[in-house]
Design a protein around this motif. Structure first.
Motif, short mmCIF file in Angstrom:
data_model
loop_
_atom_site.label_atom_id
_atom_site.label_comp_id
_atom_site.label_asym_id
_atom_site.label_seq_id
_atom_site.Cartn_x
_atom_site.Cartn_y
_atom_site.Cartn_z
N GLU A 93 0.80 -1.35 0.14
CA GLU A 93 -0.05 -0.09 0.21
C GLU A 93 0.78 1.41 -0.05
O GLU A 93 0.62 2.15 -0.80
CB GLU A 93 -0.76 0.01 1.13
N ARG A 123 0.96 4.24 -2.66
CA ARG A 123 0.83 5.60 -2.32
C ARG A 123 2.05 6.46 -2.76
O ARG A 123 1.94 7.70 -3.19
CB ARG A 123 0.41 5.66 -0.91
N ASN A 160 1.82 7.91 -5.76
CA ASN A 160 0.99 8.74 -6.15
C ASN A 160 -0.31 8.02 -6.76
O ASN A 160 -1.07 8.58 -7.57
CB ASN A 160 1.18 9.85 -6.74
N ILE A 161 -0.40 6.97 -6.55
CA ILE A 161 -1.94 5.99 -7.02
C ILE A 161 -2.70 6.15 -6.01
O ILE A 161 -2.63 5.99 -4.69
CB ILE A 161 -1.45 4.75 -7.38
N ARG A 177 9.65 9.33 0.37
CA ARG A 177 7.89 9.46 0.31
C ARG A 177 7.41 8.35 1.14
O ARG A 177 6.57 8.63 1.91
CB ARG A 177 7.53 9.47 -1.20
N LEU A 219 5.15 8.98 4.61
CA LEU A 219 3.93 8.52 4.68
C LEU A 219 3.75 7.42 5.68
O LEU A 219 2.60 7.25 6.26
CB LEU A 219 3.38 7.95 3.20
N ALA A 220 5.01 6.90 6.06
CA ALA A 220 4.91 5.90 7.09
C ALA A 220 5.28 6.30 8.45
O ALA A 220 5.43 5.44 9.45
CB ALA A 220 5.73 4.67 6.59
N THR A 221 5.35 7.58 8.79
CA THR A 221 5.87 8.11 9.72
C THR A 221 4.93 9.09 10.59
O THR A 221 4.59 10.12 9.85
CB THR A 221 7.40 8.93 9.70
N GLY A 222 4.71 8.85 11.51
CA GLY A 222 3.70 9.45 12.43
C GLY A 222 4.25 10.56 13.22
O GLY A 222 3.72 11.12 14.44
N GLY A 275 4.62 16.78 10.35
CA GLY A 275 5.16 16.62 8.96
C GLY A 275 4.45 17.38 7.82
O GLY A 275 3.39 18.18 7.97
N ALA A 276 5.21 17.23 6.75
CA ALA A 276 4.75 18.25 5.68
C ALA A 276 3.74 17.10 4.70
O ALA A 276 2.99 17.86 3.99
CB ALA A 276 5.88 18.56 4.82
N VAL A 277 3.61 15.82 4.98
CA VAL A 277 2.69 15.28 4.30
C VAL A 277 2.01 14.28 5.49
O VAL A 277 2.51 14.32 6.69
CB VAL A 277 3.14 13.99 3.47
N PRO A 278 0.72 13.80 5.20
CA PRO A 278 -0.20 13.11 6.09
C PRO A 278 0.49 11.73 6.58
O PRO A 278 -0.08 11.06 6.07
CB PRO A 278 -1.43 13.30 5.66
N GLY A 279 1.47 11.95 7.22
CA GLY A 279 2.15 10.42 7.64
C GLY A 279 1.24 9.81 8.77
O GLY A 279 0.93 10.66 9.90
N VAL A 280 1.20 8.39 8.62
CA VAL A 280 0.67 7.62 9.67
C VAL A 280 1.48 6.66 9.92
O VAL A 280 1.92 5.91 9.10
CB VAL A 280 -1.01 7.03 9.18
#
Lengths: 395, 408
Positions: free
Chosen positions: B76, B80, B83-84, B217, B221-224, B228-233
């Protein structure tokens, strides 16, 4: 290593926890619904006074799955507090859901029911109104639970309680009353008093069997509860969010020590409240006679400060050896909520970028976090109270 | 008195061998876990995680690796990072575990099925190319059982259409295509580290890539982290799991050597038995992790249906054998699940007519032995062959059993 954990050096694994880890290693049942993970689920259900609980990799993933299990997805909206819920907002977006923000209570810093109602009414004006309310136990509990529960029932919109700090908190003497339709617990790092940092872990907790079934197959690679462990059979939508045996071992140990640790923190918090009495510049997060919090962290505000002065206060505390952190920035206007990735996930930026929420702003600019375990130190909190007071003059 | 163990006869082996138990545990694993417990940090981003990321990337010939919560999560995240998402299509073979499909659906994208080559059980390049539409954003190459897809052909198609290849390498730790390891054969790869896998930690996964930007990227995206500048979970793997993986990685190559030797013995035996067909040999597969030893069972030769043959072989106590993915995934309830519909917007590219290669493998001929079956000694592999011959010699017992109505 997360900043929060790095700042807060906590206790270590006990001999019992290590023994559980080594036993799981020798048995070879390291994952895929191992005995420890299943046992942890049962204990968490008991802790929360609920019929069902499922151990999950981590709390943010639990929240994402909660939304998906309630059949929310791309194009939907959910109401969230505008403070202290960054991971919640990102987890919500990961499910394709756009957060709609509401203010928090002035004293407690958790979702304000009146503001949540206003957000629902704003949402009703657009084609796809909000389909869930997410309250966040950011300081160890949620305030306004009665009003939030009533709002949820009135609007037919499920209430999800996300507890990054506060697994098992109680409302009016009942942990079950603090769950909403579905609770997503974060059990990592500082959530469980006595835990000492299991590192990662989360759980979904509910009293609703249909929701439980949906959560079950979603967390178990689409396998239904009746489908067993085979690779074929009845497969539905899902991912692998199963907890392995390692965090389960640490968390089972933590749960055993939780009552004692929780009592010690409660005594420490009372003592700290007394020590800070009369200090107009410092205000601990409000207590509420209806609530029994689980203080994974201790939150206070430097009243009247702006963010720069608050940051100076945090530096002064660290200089005194107090493991303090600034509260997180407010969510409205956060670049991550309008960036390309966010829009890719949800189809649109979060619609609150230009809005302002005075209580959320106050908590974000003035809030200071201490790890909950500092409340339970053997030497008591007298020194801590003195450090908190004296640092005000340096800030 | 029947001869076959399934029907009450004496099995080839009185007891199942210890080598059929998985996972194995040795002093390396014990020491690793004790050390990690003593260190006392169990969160994400610690030294064990850093070591595993470095060593596994090097093992795969990739520049970067990111240990995460599961193999599904690794796929996943890979998608992501490319950018899919909602509205996109990803081509995938249907002969795969559902996680390949749901990883696509979790992003909001639509899985589009392309047929397999039933002689290799992997994605048919020509079918893949026929499935490309203007909405296609990636090709997922599932190295089923550890056998790499035809990466020459897929790579050529992907380049011609400007599409990235996402390797589903969940089974393929250490497999090679022309001497190049899985995990470095496409733009990005996802591996499973779930407990049944050849290298495992209970629950886990790892994504690999040679592309620094993709890695950054995925990590974001995998860092909470807050702010963060991107919505990381948060999706990174904890320290205890990584400590165990560091120990498991040490034994991976020796296990692969043993499995390949065993597989060569089985393949030689299968080639001379008309009711069995090993997967088509391909000299470009220079190393096979053999998480699954896939083969075809031709039921008409013995007149015994596949499920009965497999059950009979399993009962002889010599291997762990399975019918594989019996129900084509496109016929499963997954696509009617409201959660799938909600995630993808009710888009499901129904493969009509049925995909013939997949139908043949899933419903009739496909089977596999699990990797532990190959971890015994040479004599253990010869026992598998003896069991197979015993079933062939006593096929009448199974036919009679089936005619008696007990064979379903």
């Amino acid at each position: 290593m997360s900043e929060l954990y790095a700042a807060f050096e906590g206790p270590r694994a006990t001999e019992r926890a290590e023994a559980l880890v080594m036993r799981a290693l020798e048995r070879g049942q390291w994952g895929t619904l191992g005995d420890l993970a299943v046992g942890l689920s049962e204990q968490l259900a008991r802790l929360c006074g609920a019929r069902w609980a499922i151990a999950i990799h981590n709390g943010a993933q639990a929240l994402e799955l909660a939304l998906r299990a309630l059949n929310l997805g791309y194009g939907d909206r959910a109401v969230l507090p505008a403070y202290g819920a960054e991971q919640a907002a990102f987890a919500v977006a990961r499910a394709g859901v756009t957060p709609v923000f509401a203010d928090v209570t002035e004293g407690g810093g958790t979702l304000c029911a009146r503001s949540a109602r206003a957000a629902l009414e704003r949402g009703a004006q657009v084609r796809s109104g909000a389909r869930a309310i997410v309250a966040v136990a950011v300081h160890g509990g949620v305030r306004d639970m009665d009003a939030l529960t009533a709002l949820s029932k009135e609007r037919g919109v499920p209430l999800i309680v996300y507890a990054p700090h506060g697994a098992g908190f109680r409302w009016e003497g009942s942990a079950a009353k603090a769950l909403g339709a579905l609770a997503a617990l974060d059990l990592g790092e500082m959530s469980l008093p006595g835990g000492g940092g299991a590192g990662c872990g989360g759980a979904l907790v509910t009293d609703d069997e249909d929701i439980y079934d949906a959560c079950w197959h979603y967390h178990n690679s689409g396998r239904t509860r009746s489908g067993g462990r085979s690779i074929g059979g009845h497969i539905l939508m899902g991912t692998n969010a199963r907890m392995s045996e390692w965090p389960a071992a640490l968390l089972l140990d933590a749960l055993e020590r939780m009552p004692e640790a929780l009592a010690a923190r409660g005594r420490g918090l009372d003592a700290l409240r007394a020590a800070l009495h009369g200090q107009a510049a410092l205000r601990l997060a409000d207590s509420d006679a209806r609530a029994e919090d689980v203080p994974g962290l201790c939150a206070l505000r430097l009243v009247g400060a702006d963010a720069a002065r608050r940051d100076a206060y945090v530096r002064a505390l660290k200089h005194r050896g107090v493991p303090a952190l600034a509260a997180p920035a407010p969510l409205f206007g956060a670049p991550a909520l309008s960036c390309e990735d966010f829009v890719r996930q949800t189809g649109k930026p979060a619609p609150c970028a230009r809005e302002d929420f005075p209580n959320a702003r106050a908590w974000a600019e003035q809030g200071v976090y201490l790890p909950g375990w500092v409340l339970a130190r053997e030497e008591g909190v007298a020194g801590l109270g003195e450090a908190l007071r004296s640092a005000v003059t340096d800030a | 008195m029947p001869n076959l163990a399934l029907l009450g006869g004496a099995p080839v082996r009185a007891q199942r061998g210890e080598y059929l138990r998985w996972p194995t545990v040795g002093d390396d694993e014990r020491d690793a876990m004790r050390r990690a417990c003593a260190r006392g940090f169990f969160g994400v981003g610690g030294p064990e995680s850093e070591r595993f990321a470095r060593d596994f990337a090097a093992y795969c010939g990739a520049a970067y690796a990111l240990p995460v919560l599961s193999g599904t999560t690794s796929l996943e995240l890979a998608l992501r990072a490319l950018n899919i998402g909602y509205g996109d299509e990803v081509i995938v073979a249907p002969y795969t575990f559902s996680a390949s499909i749901t990883a696509i659906a979790m992003t909001g994208a639509t899985p589009v099925f392309a047929d397999i080559d039933f002689e290799t059980l992997t994605l048919s390049p020509s079918a893949c190319e026929r499935a490309i539409t203007p909405r296609t954003r990636a090709i997922m190459a599932v190295h089923l059982g550890g056998r790499p897809c035809d990466m020459d052909a897929l790579d050529e198609i992907a380049r011609r259409h400007g599409l990235p290849i996402v390797e589903d390498a969940s089974h393929a730790h250490g497999s090679e295509w022309r001497g190049k390891r899985a995990g470095s054969l496409g733009a990005v790869a996802g591996f499973s580290l779930q407990v049944s896998k050849n290298i495992s930690c209970g629950e886990g996964g790892v994504a690999t890539t040679n592309d620094r930007a993709l890695y950054e990227r995925m990590r974001a995206l995998a860092t909470g982290y807050a702010g963060g500048a991107v919505p990381g979970v948060e999706a990174r793997l904890g320290e205890l799991a990584c400590a165990l993986l560091n120990a498991r990685l040490l034994r991976l190559d020796a296990d692969i050597r043993r499995r390949m030797r065993s597989a060569a013995m089985l393949t030689e035996a299968f080639e001379s038995r008309p009711f069995l067909s090993p997967l088509r040999r391909d000299a470009r597969v220079t190393r096979d992790s053999l998480h699954l030893y896939g083969f075809r069972y031709l039921p008409d030769v013995l007149g015994v249906p596949r499920n009965l043959f497999v059950r009979a072989l399993q009962a002889e106590n010599v291997c762990n054998v399975d019918e594989g993915y019996c129900e084509p995934i496109y016929d499963s309830a997954l696509f009617a699940d409201p959660m799938y519909v909600q995630s993808t917007g009710d888009r499901f590219v129904d493969p009509t007519p049925r995909l013939p290669g997949n139908e043949r493998a899933a419903r009739v001929e496909g089977a596999w032995m699990q990797h532990v079956s190959l971890l015994g000694e040479d004599e253990d592999i010869r026992a598998i062959v003896r069991a197979i011959d015993k079933i062939a010699d006593n096929a009448r017992e199974l036919r009679d059993h089936a005619e008696g109505g007990d064979g379903a």
